[in-house]
Design a protein around this motif. Structure first.
Motif, PDB file in Angstrom:
ATOM      1  N   GLN A  42     -18.189 -36.561  17.712  1.00 54.67           N
ATOM      2  CA  GLN A  42     -17.138 -37.417  17.159  1.00 54.67           C
ATOM      3  C   GLN A  42     -15.783 -37.057  17.768  1.00 54.67           C
ATOM      4  O   GLN A  42     -15.008 -37.944  18.121  1.00 54.67           O
ATOM      5  CB  GLN A  42     -17.089 -37.270  15.647  1.00 54.67           C
ATOM      6  N   GLN A  43     -15.499 -35.779  17.913  1.00 56.44           N
ATOM      7  CA  GLN A  43     -14.239 -35.369  18.519  1.00 56.44           C
ATOM      8  C   GLN A  43     -14.158 -35.791  19.982  1.00 56.44           C
ATOM      9  O   GLN A  43     -13.097 -36.210  20.459  1.00 56.44           O
ATOM     10  CB  GLN A  43     -14.060 -33.856  18.384  1.00 56.44           C
ATOM     11  N   GLU A  44     -15.276 -35.705  20.691  1.00 58.43           N
ATOM     12  CA  GLU A  44     -15.303 -36.168  22.079  1.00 58.43           C
ATOM     13  C   GLU A  44     -15.029 -37.664  22.157  1.00 58.43           C
ATOM     14  O   GLU A  44     -14.305 -38.128  23.045  1.00 58.43           O
ATOM     15  CB  GLU A  44     -16.648 -35.829  22.730  1.00 58.43           C
ATOM     16  N   GLU A  45     -15.588 -38.428  21.218  1.00 59.02           N
ATOM     17  CA  GLU A  45     -15.331 -39.870  21.168  1.00 59.02           C
ATOM     18  C   GLU A  45     -13.862 -40.151  20.889  1.00 59.02           C
ATOM     19  O   GLU A  45     -13.269 -41.064  21.469  1.00 59.02           O
ATOM     20  CB  GLU A  45     -16.192 -40.537  20.101  1.00 59.02           C
ATOM     21  N   GLN A  46     -13.264 -39.364  19.994  1.00 58.93           N
ATOM     22  CA  GLN A  46     -11.850 -39.543  19.674  1.00 58.93           C
ATOM     23  C   GLN A  46     -10.977 -39.276  20.901  1.00 58.93           C
ATOM     24  O   GLN A  46     -10.040 -40.027  21.167  1.00 58.93           O
ATOM     25  CB  GLN A  46     -11.428 -38.627  18.524  1.00 58.93           C
ATOM     26  N   VAL A  47     -11.288 -38.221  21.635  1.00 53.91           N
ATOM     27  CA  VAL A  47     -10.529 -37.902  22.843  1.00 53.91           C
ATOM     28  C   VAL A  47     -10.678 -39.023  23.868  1.00 53.91           C
ATOM     29  O   VAL A  47      -9.698 -39.456  24.479  1.00 53.91           O
ATOM     30  CB  VAL A  47     -10.973 -36.537  23.436  1.00 53.91           C
ATOM     31  N   ALA A  48     -11.885 -39.520  24.034  1.00 53.98           N
ATOM     32  CA  ALA A  48     -12.122 -40.618  24.972  1.00 53.98           C
ATOM     33  C   ALA A  48     -11.367 -41.869  24.539  1.00 53.98           C
ATOM     34  O   ALA A  48     -10.774 -42.570  25.370  1.00 53.98           O
ATOM     35  CB  ALA A  48     -13.618 -40.911  25.085  1.00 53.98           C
ATOM     36  N   ARG A  49     -11.354 -42.139  23.236  1.00 51.97           N
ATOM     37  CA  ARG A  49     -10.638 -43.308  22.720  1.00 51.97           C
ATOM     38  C   ARG A  49      -9.129 -43.145  22.952  1.00 51.97           C
ATOM     39  O   ARG A  49      -8.451 -44.084  23.378  1.00 51.97           O
ATOM     40  CB  ARG A  49     -10.934 -43.501  21.242  1.00 51.97           C
ATOM     41  N   LEU A  50      -8.600 -41.954  22.713  1.00 49.87           N
ATOM     42  CA  LEU A  50      -7.182 -41.705  22.954  1.00 49.87           C
ATOM     43  C   LEU A  50      -6.831 -41.837  24.434  1.00 49.87           C
ATOM     44  O   LEU A  50      -5.780 -42.384  24.787  1.00 49.87           O
ATOM     45  CB  LEU A  50      -6.785 -40.317  22.444  1.00 49.87           C
ATOM     46  N   GLN A  51      -7.706 -41.366  25.300  1.00 46.28           N
ATOM     47  CA  GLN A  51      -7.482 -41.488  26.740  1.00 46.28           C
ATOM     48  C   GLN A  51      -7.460 -42.961  27.149  1.00 46.28           C
ATOM     49  O   GLN A  51      -6.603 -43.387  27.929  1.00 46.28           O
ATOM     50  CB  GLN A  51      -8.550 -40.732  27.528  1.00 46.28           C
ATOM     51  N   LYS A  52      -8.371 -43.731  26.586  1.00 47.25           N
ATOM     52  CA  LYS A  52      -8.414 -45.159  26.901  1.00 47.25           C
ATOM     53  C   LYS A  52      -7.144 -45.850  26.421  1.00 47.25           C
ATOM     54  O   LYS A  52      -6.560 -46.680  27.131  1.00 47.25           O
ATOM     55  CB  LYS A  52      -9.649 -45.809  26.268  1.00 47.25           C
ATOM     56  N   ARG A  53      -6.683 -45.503  25.215  1.00 49.19           N
ATOM     57  CA  ARG A  53      -5.449 -46.087  24.687  1.00 49.19           C
ATOM     58  C   ARG A  53      -4.261 -45.735  25.575  1.00 49.19           C
ATOM     59  O   ARG A  53      -3.401 -46.582  25.839  1.00 49.19           O
ATOM     60  CB  ARG A  53      -5.205 -45.632  23.248  1.00 49.19           C
TER      61      ARG A  53
END
Length: 180
Positions: free
Chosen positions: A102-113
């Protein structure tokens, strides 16, 4: 069995209708927000149309980064149903691994944003001033806060930061006259 299939079909139809309804509401909200911003920026007609196109695309891409996967929703429901004290070692390990994922997904989502914001900053800059761009991209972050800056509407000795009245260096503070 036939009854089960009918219920399943109804649930799927409601979910589809609900998703379409959410999408329509989201599009309407983006359009209204864009119109309000364009009006507050006092843009001429050609700049207004360009701005609204860019703004709609930007907001749509940013909203898309907020979507949760169905697997993640199911995982959260399962985790909510289990009490932490009653977990086996295997369940606890599984939950830890799920938290890492979940934390990896959050980091990926933040990077995409971040990538979206950088790309659209360049596009907004073609139509808007830097202050307008800031307001369009970060509408809630336009007021300075934190680190020694006085808050808007502060009342009394507690307003301000470390150097302000009531702060460490101000009157009545630790380092000022009458302070400790």
């Amino acid at each position: 069995m036939a009854l089960g299939l009918m219920v399943s079909a109804q649930v799927q139809a409601q979910e589809k209708e609900s998703a379409e309804s959410r999408e329509a509401k989201r599009s309407e909200m983006i359009a209204k927000s864009g119109e309000r911003l364009a009006k507050s920026f006092s843009l001429d007609d050609s700049k207004k149309e360009s701005f609204l196109t860019i703004y709609t695309e930007y907001q749509t891409e940013m909203f898309a980064t907020n979507e949760r996967s169905e697997a993640k929703n199911q995982q959260q429901k399962k985790a909510d149903g289990e009490k932490k004290e009653e977990l086996t070692d295997a369940q606890a390990t599984e939950r830890i691994q799920a938290n890492f994922a979940q934390q990896e997904e959050q980091v990926a989502r933040l990077q995409k944003r971040l990538e979206i914001q950088k790309r659209y900053y360049a596009r907004f800059s073609e139509v808007l001033t830097p202050a307008q761009t800031l307001k369009a991209m970060f509408p809630q972050r336009t007021r300075p806060q934190g680190n020694g800056q006085q808050r808007q509407g502060g009342n009394g000795a507690r307003s301000g930061g470390f150097g302000g009245p009531g702060g460490f260096g101000g009157p009545g503070g630790f380092g000022g006259p009458g302070g400790f």
